[in-house]
Design a protein around this motif. Structure first.
Motif, PDB file in Angstrom:
ATOM      1  N   UNK A   1       0.464  -1.432   0.178  1.00  8.30           N
ATOM      2  CA  UNK A   1       0.188  -0.202   0.101  1.00  8.30           C
ATOM      3  C   UNK A   1       0.955   1.426   0.359  1.00  8.30           C
ATOM      4  N   UNK A   2       2.033   1.456  -0.383  1.00  6.54           N
ATOM      5  CA  UNK A   2       2.987   2.382   0.261  1.00  6.54           C
ATOM      6  C   UNK A   2       4.199   2.324  -1.243  1.00  6.54           C
ATOM      7  N   UNK A   3       3.947   1.538  -1.669  1.00  6.26           N
ATOM      8  CA  UNK A   3       5.716   1.128  -2.251  1.00  6.26           C
ATOM      9  C   UNK A   3       5.354   0.302  -3.244  1.00  6.26           C
TER      10      UNK A   3
ATOM     11  N   UNK B   1       5.269  -5.202   7.583  1.00  5.01           N
ATOM     12  CA  UNK B   1       6.217  -3.723   7.774  1.00  5.01           C
ATOM     13  C   UNK B   1       6.154  -2.961   6.620  1.00  5.01           C
ATOM     14  N   UNK B   2       4.989  -2.531   5.808  1.00  4.93           N
ATOM     15  CA  UNK B   2       5.572  -1.554   4.816  1.00  4.93           C
ATOM     16  C   UNK B   2       6.432  -0.971   4.422  1.00  4.93           C
ATOM     17  N   UNK B   3       7.918  -1.175   4.972  1.00  5.42           N
ATOM     18  CA  UNK B   3       8.999  -0.120   4.783  1.00  5.42           C
ATOM     19  C   UNK B   3       9.844  -1.431   4.774  1.00  5.42           C
ATOM     20  N   UNK B   4       9.870  -2.671   4.715  1.00  2.57           N
ATOM     21  CA  UNK B   4      10.756  -3.689   5.085  1.00  2.57           C
ATOM     22  C   UNK B   4      10.297  -4.616   3.699  1.00  2.57           C
ATOM     23  N   UNK B   5      11.758  -4.527   2.658  1.00  2.00           N
ATOM     24  CA  UNK B   5      11.713  -5.531   1.648  1.00  2.00           C
ATOM     25  C   UNK B   5      13.419  -6.403   1.768  1.00  2.00           C
TER      26      UNK B   5
ATOM     27  N   UNK C   1      10.170   6.672   4.414  1.00  2.00           N
ATOM     28  CA  UNK C   1       9.281   7.020   3.869  1.00  2.00           C
ATOM     29  C   UNK C   1       9.243   8.465   2.748  1.00  2.00           C
ATOM     30  N   UNK C   2      10.615   9.195   3.136  1.00  2.00           N
ATOM     31  CA  UNK C   2      10.699  10.094   2.556  1.00  2.00           C
ATOM     32  C   UNK C   2      11.740   9.487   1.429  1.00  2.00           C
ATOM     33  N   UNK C   3      11.858  10.409   0.565  1.00  2.00           N
ATOM     34  CA  UNK C   3      12.791  10.329  -0.913  1.00  2.00           C
ATOM     35  C   UNK C   3      14.246  10.168  -0.463  1.00  2.00           C
ATOM     36  N   UNK C   4      15.027   9.074  -0.390  1.00  2.00           N
ATOM     37  CA  UNK C   4      16.426   9.100  -0.234  1.00  2.00           C
ATOM     38  C   UNK C   4      17.530  10.385  -1.015  1.00  2.00           C
TER      39      UNK C   4
ATOM     40  N   UNK D   1       5.430   4.860   9.261  1.00  2.00           N
ATOM     41  CA  UNK D   1       7.180   4.162   9.452  1.00  2.00           C
ATOM     42  C   UNK D   1       7.228   3.670  10.468  1.00  2.00           C
ATOM     43  N   UNK D   2       7.831   2.083  10.489  1.00  2.00           N
ATOM     44  CA  UNK D   2       8.573   1.807  11.937  1.00  2.00           C
ATOM     45  C   UNK D   2       9.318   1.225  11.538  1.00  2.00           C
ATOM     46  N   UNK D   3      10.547   1.028  12.561  1.00  2.00           N
ATOM     47  CA  UNK D   3      11.841   0.351  12.457  1.00  2.00           C
ATOM     48  C   UNK D   3      11.974  -0.647  12.772  1.00  2.00           C
TER      49      UNK D   3
END
Length: 431
Positions: A44-46, A93-97, A113-116, A360-362
């Motif tokens: 849903x995010x990326x 975790x939608x921030x982990x791949x 969540x921000x563009x690196x 964002x969850x680490x």
């Protein structure tokens, strides 16, 4: 006279539609490596896509909203020393791949969540245990931080990503190359296909094959004469299976029922361009206000095109029959609980009010050290100020400062780019 009876199904009229041109992702150099994975993963995010990269393997991660032309200098996720063969988002975790590579390693990445500003080159953890290329990845559907990998060494390894440890290694069950692996709904069993043309159902914690070589299929569906690899996507909420052929230009979909003939053809979505890969959005990422029941991300040679599957309905109200409660982002078990023999169904959520991805969850990795279990050799020293844990306020202050510094760096890099362009124009003018 006999009358033909039409089978009743709410999915009889499902239709597919490609997104408008401005909703596609353009100018992406999709990987040309010869491999049978989907080359694309979405949540849903990326949107993540394996891309061509010199001197190693890479993939690009784009926020879903970043449609249109992608800048050629857009930061990539790099770190592998050989081509990336498979990628898979963590369901919890939608921030982990995770990424698997020809270099025999698996890397797990935290995506901000921000563009690196620059390429992401440092994974959270690198998992090393295969002796040949790793081409298949699959996260456990209900247990936190449990990841499966399968390699060209015919071995399946189940990892605890939170510690970097091997939980299980299944190294004597497949005599040849493993083609695909998937978990069942609660993660108690695995289904695998192999080059030996055998389908196996495996209990990974017992290390046993509990079923294979089924004598007769319950249904047999003739497809076509194409020799392209079929990428199957199954939606348990609607009992629809979608079949996307690599190199093909169509998506065929069938409804599965418990009564004969079990498999019912629904329709085919066709387009002109062949697909090089395909991503499949989890149910919680769909637009329920438009009666969207599936969304694909079709890879072309240099772009990614969303394709939406919709059930036509006249009402604007939430359609309960189309959207039963579906797996959410919370795990039902810890890795240790699953390994000890516990099973649990996914934690379900309602889509009635739509789904909003959590912040964002680490992912925290704690590598265990055998030295940690030994008793201390001397008197325990008191905790110094530098050893004390950071307070929440201090942590938030540090994060704000980091964010401000990052914005300054981005602004300076934009200014440098602008000055470089002005310099080039001046040089061209003097010539």
């Amino acid at each position: 006279m006999s009358r033909r009876v039409v089978r009743q199904s709410k999915f009889r009229h499902v239709f597919g539609q490609a997104a408008k041109a401005d909703q596609a992702y353009e100018d992406i150099r999709v990987s040309k490596v010869t491999w049978d994975s989907s080359f694309c993963a979405v949540n849903p995010k990326f949107l993540a896509i394996i891309v061509e990269a010199g001197g190693g393997g890479a993939f690009i991660v784009l926020p879903l909203a970043k449609t249109g032309r992608v800048d050629k200098n857009y930061p990539l996720v790099t770190g592998h020393t050989a081509p990336v063969l498979d990628i898979d988002w963590c369901p919890h975790n939608d921030n982990v791949i995770a990424s698997a590579s020809d270099d025999t390693t698996i890397m797990v990445w935290q995506i901000p969540d921000y563009t690196p500003v620059r390429n992401i080159t440092e994974p959270i953890i690198t998992l090393e245990g295969h002796s040949k290329r790793v081409g298949i990845l699959s996260w456990h559907p209900t247990a936190r931080n449990v990841l499966l990998s399968a390699g060209g060494d015919n071995v399946i390894i189940v990892w605890n990503v939170g510690t970097g440890e091997v939980l299980l290694s299944l190294d004597d069950m497949h005599p040849d190359v493993i083609h695909s692996v998937c978990w069942n709904t609660n993660g108690s069993l695995l289904a695998t296909t192999c080059k030996d043309k055998t389908l196996r159902i495996i209990d990974p914690r017992k290390g046993q094959v509990v079923a294979n070589n089924f004598e007769e299929p319950v249904a047999l569906q003739e497809m076509d004469t194409s020799n392209g690899v079929l990428l199957p996507f199954y939606d348990p909420d609607s009992s629809i299976v979608y079949l996307c052929g690599k190199g093909d230009s169509s998506i065929r979909y069938f409804e599965i029922t418990e009564e004969p003939p079990f498999v019912h053809y629904l329709n085919t979505f066709s387009s002109k361009e062949p697909q090089r890969g395909m991503g499949f959005m989890p149910k919680r990422g769909l637009d329920v206000s438009k009666c969207e029941i599936a969304r694909f991300y079709k890879l072309h040679e240099r772009k990614c095109e969303p394709i939406v599957m919709t059930v036509p309905r006249k009402s604007d109200l939430f359609q309960d029959d189309l959207y039963p409660d579906t797996p959410g982002p919370e795990p039902a078990l810890e890795a240790e609980e699953w390994l000890s023999g516990q099973d649990a169904d996914p934690v379900l959520i309602s889509l009635r009010d739509g789904y909003v991805p959590p912040k964002h969850r680490e992912l925290r990795v704690t590598k265990r050290n055998i030295l940690d279990v030994r008793p201390p050799s001397g008197p325990r020293r008191s905790q110094s100020a530098s050893d004390a844990p950071l307070s929440q306020h201090t942590l938030e202050t540090l994060l704000e400062e980091i964010k401000a510094l990052r914005e300054q760096v981005q602004a300076q890099e934009q200014r440098i780019t602008s000055l470089e362009n002005m310099l080039c124009e001046l040089v061209d003018g003097t010539d």
